[in-house]
Scaffold this motif. Structure first.
Motif, mmCIF file in Angstrom:
data_model
loop_
_atom_site.group_PDB
_atom_site.id
_atom_site.type_symbol
_atom_site.label_atom_id
_atom_site.label_comp_id
_atom_site.label_asym_id
_atom_site.label_seq_id
_atom_site.Cartn_x
_atom_site.Cartn_y
_atom_site.Cartn_z
ATOM 1 N N GLN B 60 14.246 2.236 5.095
ATOM 2 C CA GLN B 60 14.113 1.544 4.057
ATOM 3 C C GLN B 60 14.035 2.823 2.867
ATOM 4 O OE1 GLN B 60 10.293 -0.410 4.573
ATOM 5 N NE2 GLN B 60 11.201 -2.517 4.183
ATOM 6 N N ALA B 61 13.462 3.890 3.323
ATOM 7 C CA ALA B 61 13.820 4.818 2.326
ATOM 8 C C ALA B 61 15.170 5.517 1.852
ATOM 9 C CB ALA B 61 12.858 6.238 3.030
ATOM 10 N N ILE B 62 15.842 5.466 2.867
ATOM 11 C CA ILE B 62 17.242 5.595 2.621
ATOM 12 C C ILE B 62 17.794 4.637 1.596
ATOM 13 C CG2 ILE B 62 19.636 6.114 3.403
ATOM 14 C CD1 ILE B 62 18.422 7.028 5.932
ATOM 15 N N ALA B 63 17.552 3.250 1.928
ATOM 16 C CA ALA B 63 18.180 2.366 1.065
ATOM 17 C C ALA B 63 17.278 2.369 -0.285
ATOM 18 C CB ALA B 63 17.802 0.862 1.786
ATOM 19 N N GLU B 64 16.402 2.871 -0.346
ATOM 20 C CA GLU B 64 15.703 3.107 -1.618
ATOM 21 C C GLU B 64 16.572 3.878 -2.635
ATOM 22 O OE1 GLU B 64 12.669 1.462 -2.249
ATOM 23 O OE2 GLU B 64 12.522 2.366 -4.070
ATOM 24 N N SER B 65 17.247 4.928 -1.834
ATOM 25 C CA SER B 65 17.731 6.075 -2.936
ATOM 26 C C SER B 65 18.465 5.370 -3.723
ATOM 27 C CB SER B 65 18.327 6.829 -1.863
ATOM 28 O OG SER B 65 19.297 6.808 -1.050
ATOM 29 N N ALA B 66 19.347 4.434 -3.411
ATOM 30 C CA ALA B 66 20.187 3.848 -4.355
ATOM 31 C C ALA B 66 19.401 3.157 -5.924
ATOM 32 C CB ALA B 66 20.952 2.532 -3.975
ATOM 33 N N ALA B 67 18.230 2.779 -5.585
ATOM 34 C CA ALA B 67 17.388 2.424 -6.773
ATOM 35 C C ALA B 67 16.718 3.702 -7.216
ATOM 36 C CB ALA B 67 16.361 1.635 -6.314
ATOM 37 N N ILE B 68 16.421 4.729 -6.724
ATOM 38 C CA ILE B 68 16.150 5.967 -7.272
ATOM 39 C C ILE B 68 17.120 6.604 -8.152
ATOM 40 C CG2 ILE B 68 15.229 8.243 -6.680
ATOM 41 C CD1 ILE B 68 13.747 7.028 -4.306
ATOM 42 N N PHE B 69 18.392 6.454 -7.724
ATOM 43 C CA PHE B 69 19.577 7.022 -8.624
ATOM 44 C C PHE B 69 19.451 6.279 -10.005
ATOM 45 C CE2 PHE B 69 22.244 7.557 -4.509
ATOM 46 C CZ PHE B 69 21.830 8.887 -4.264
ATOM 47 N N ALA B 70 19.252 4.966 -9.696
ATOM 48 C CA ALA B 70 19.371 4.063 -11.059
ATOM 49 C C ALA B 70 18.048 4.114 -11.876
ATOM 50 C CB ALA B 70 19.442 2.570 -10.562
ATOM 51 N N SER B 103 26.725 -0.441 -9.529
ATOM 52 C CA SER B 103 26.855 0.139 -8.316
ATOM 53 C C SER B 103 25.762 0.189 -7.205
ATOM 54 C CB SER B 103 27.624 1.554 -8.669
ATOM 55 O OG SER B 103 26.351 2.390 -9.070
ATOM 56 N N ALA B 104 24.514 0.247 -7.639
ATOM 57 C CA ALA B 104 23.687 0.426 -6.839
ATOM 58 C C ALA B 104 23.229 -1.090 -6.119
ATOM 59 C CB ALA B 104 22.056 0.892 -7.506
ATOM 60 N N ILE B 105 23.823 -2.027 -6.462
ATOM 61 C CA ILE B 105 23.516 -3.320 -5.852
ATOM 62 C C ILE B 105 24.109 -3.378 -4.418
ATOM 63 C CG2 ILE B 105 24.181 -5.978 -5.825
ATOM 64 C CD1 ILE B 105 24.300 -5.708 -8.806
ATOM 65 N N GLY B 106 25.320 -2.908 -4.393
ATOM 66 C CA GLY B 106 26.031 -2.778 -3.055
ATOM 67 C C GLY B 106 25.431 -1.886 -2.105
ATOM 68 N N SER B 107 25.142 -0.516 -2.635
ATOM 69 C CA SER B 107 24.683 0.246 -1.837
ATOM 70 C C SER B 107 23.278 0.271 -1.186
ATOM 71 C CB SER B 107 24.631 1.669 -2.453
ATOM 72 O OG SER B 107 26.208 2.132 -2.658
ATOM 73 N N GLY B 108 22.459 -0.348 -2.188
ATOM 74 C CA GLY B 108 21.077 -0.737 -1.670
ATOM 75 C C GLY B 108 21.279 -1.795 -0.698
ATOM 76 N N LEU B 109 21.825 -2.985 -0.811
ATOM 77 C CA LEU B 109 21.875 -4.026 -0.011
ATOM 78 C C LEU B 109 22.658 -3.363 1.400
ATOM 79 C CD1 LEU B 109 21.602 -6.689 1.162
ATOM 80 C CD2 LEU B 109 23.869 -7.453 -0.111
ATOM 81 N N GLY B 110 23.679 -2.520 1.478
ATOM 82 C CA GLY B 110 24.275 -2.260 2.730
ATOM 83 C C GLY B 110 23.841 -1.171 3.535
ATOM 84 N N SER B 111 23.086 -0.060 2.555
ATOM 85 C CA SER B 111 22.027 0.797 3.201
ATOM 86 C C SER B 111 21.067 0.200 4.176
ATOM 87 C CB SER B 111 21.499 1.628 2.267
ATOM 88 O OG SER B 111 22.022 2.827 2.245
ATOM 89 N N GLY B 112 20.503 -0.912 3.740
ATOM 90 C CA GLY B 112 19.343 -1.538 4.514
ATOM 91 C C GLY B 112 19.928 -2.133 5.905
#
Lengths: 82, 323
Positions: B60-70, B103-112
């Motif tokens: 979850q922490a890695i998936a969170e990073s997309a939202a943290i960039f945002a 751009s964070a939509i796809g990465s956040g979902l994909g990373s999880g």
């Protein structure tokens, strides 16, 4: 910004071309990917049938492609003809 | 009548809102997916709770990073007011917010997605923890790449000096640049997630095939980035091409259309490329003897899937360069 009638039509034709091609590419992209993925799974199960399965995959993808080509045709019509 | 400076500073707030508003969608979905699969796995084997919950939190922490960039882009937009105000400043701030948020939509979902598969794998094959977690970490990290393209575009739009670009049709170029990378990155992020999830599942099932599976996963995920790269290319063209002043509506709409075409056009092929690679990775993990034929089939399938995004790129280039 001064907008004349002809400019308005030309402007919206450009915008329409972008939207037509952009949205039109979503479906074929996902669909062709689904075909490709399932073909890889099928070849994994039966590697001896790789030739038949690759052929079927390409035919299936070509048909899925058609709506993408319609979008391209409409986009090019909007750019060059209208 | 609102003056340019007021409009610019108000647009910084709108851009910040767009960045974190859209940016929060993907990470939340991806982390929910991870936690959902973790709960499902624990219901089968409650005694491995320690291991699975630890893995869930890392995923979850890695998936969170997309939202943290945002969040970073949003904070920059909220608290740094523009130093040089031009009529374009307002539009580049909104473009930056769109590029980062979408751009964070796809990465956040994909990373999880690989995170969830790893939780499932740890319950099935606890002895195989090292390989499962390594694949999860590689897969989740590579799935962040589309969000990084979005962040680069956002920072270019925020920090470059656009005082030499005419306001008309420059405003549409800024908006198109944000939409081009932002929308296209949604597809690659989700597609990368599908590929990485299958790789983690495959390595759980057959740890012997870890090397071949990881290699094919990385090939598939990097080809899967190509649609984002097309979007990024169009954004760079829109930012740096330099347009003559033209106050007509058509001059602006062609630039906005270029961004929309390569942006929306990247979503579908991006997801599709990930699906092709997922199918190939799944069976290489089960039957390593098929690595050769599957790599070949995967690349052919990906090339055909790619074609619609190339049509979209061509329409964008026509709109920018020819008209």
């Amino acid at each position: 910004m001064d907008i004349s009638g002809a400019d308005f039509v030309q402007g919206l034709a450009f915008l329409g071309a972008g939207i037509a091609m952009g949205l039109g590419a979503i479906g074929p992209g996902v669909g062709e990917g689904f075909v490709g993925g399932k073909a890889c799974e099928a070849i994994g199960r039966k590697p001896n049938e790789a030739g038949l399965l690759t052929r079927t995959m390409l035919v299936g993808q070509a048909v899925s492609e058609s709506t993408g080509i319609y979008s391209l045709v409409v986009a090019l019509l909007l750019l060059f003809v209208v | 009548m609102i003056d340019t400076a007021t409009f610019a500073s108000a647009s910084y707030y709108v851009g910040g809102g767009l960045a974190i508003g859209f940016g929060a969608i993907g990470a939340a979905l991806g982390e929910g997916y991870t936690a959902g699969l973790a709960s499902e796995a624990l219901s089968q084997k409650p005694e491995s709770a320690g291991e699975v919950v630890k893995n869930m939190l890392v995923g979850q922490a890695i998936a969170e990073s997309a939202a943290i960039f945002a969040l970073v882009v949003a904070i920059v937009l909220l608290f740094s007011q523009p130093e040089v105000v031009t009529p374009l400043t307002a539009w580049s701030a909104i473009g930056a917010g769109l590029a980062m948020g979408l751009s964070a939509i796809g990465s956040g979902l994909g990373s999880g997605m690989p995170g969830g598969a790893a939780c499932r794998g740890l319950v099935r094959q606890p002895g195989n923890r090292g390989r499962i977690q390594t694949t999860m970490l590689i897969g989740s990290a590579v799935a962040q790449t589309p969000a990084i393209f979005g962040m680069v575009t956002a920072f270019l739009l925020i920090f470059l000096d656009f005082s030499s670009i005419p306001a008309y049709p420059g405003w549409a170029a800024m908006l198109g640049a944000g939409l081009g990378t932002g929308l296209a990155a949604i597809g690659s992020g989700v597609g990368n997630g599908f590929t990485a999830e299958e790789a983690v599942d495959g390595i759980t099932r057959n740890p012997e095939a870890a090397k071949d599976t990881t290699r094919l996963m990385l090939i598939g995920m990097s080809v899967g980035q190509s649609t984002t790269i097309y979007g990024f290319l169009v954004s760079l063209l829109l930012i740096f091409f330099g347009f003559a002043e033209d106050t007509s509506l058509s001059a602006a709409m062609k630039l906005l259309g270029a961004g929309l075409s390569s942006g929306f056009g990247g979503i579908g092929p991006g997801i599709g490329l990930g699906l092709v690679a997922a199918g190939a990775v799944k069976w290489v993990a089960r039957n390593q003897e098929t690595t050769g034929v599957l790599t070949r089939t995967m690349l052919v399938g990906m090339a055909v899937t790619e074609s619609t995004s190339i049509y979209a790129l061509i329409v964008s280039l026509l709109l920018i360069v020819v008209f």
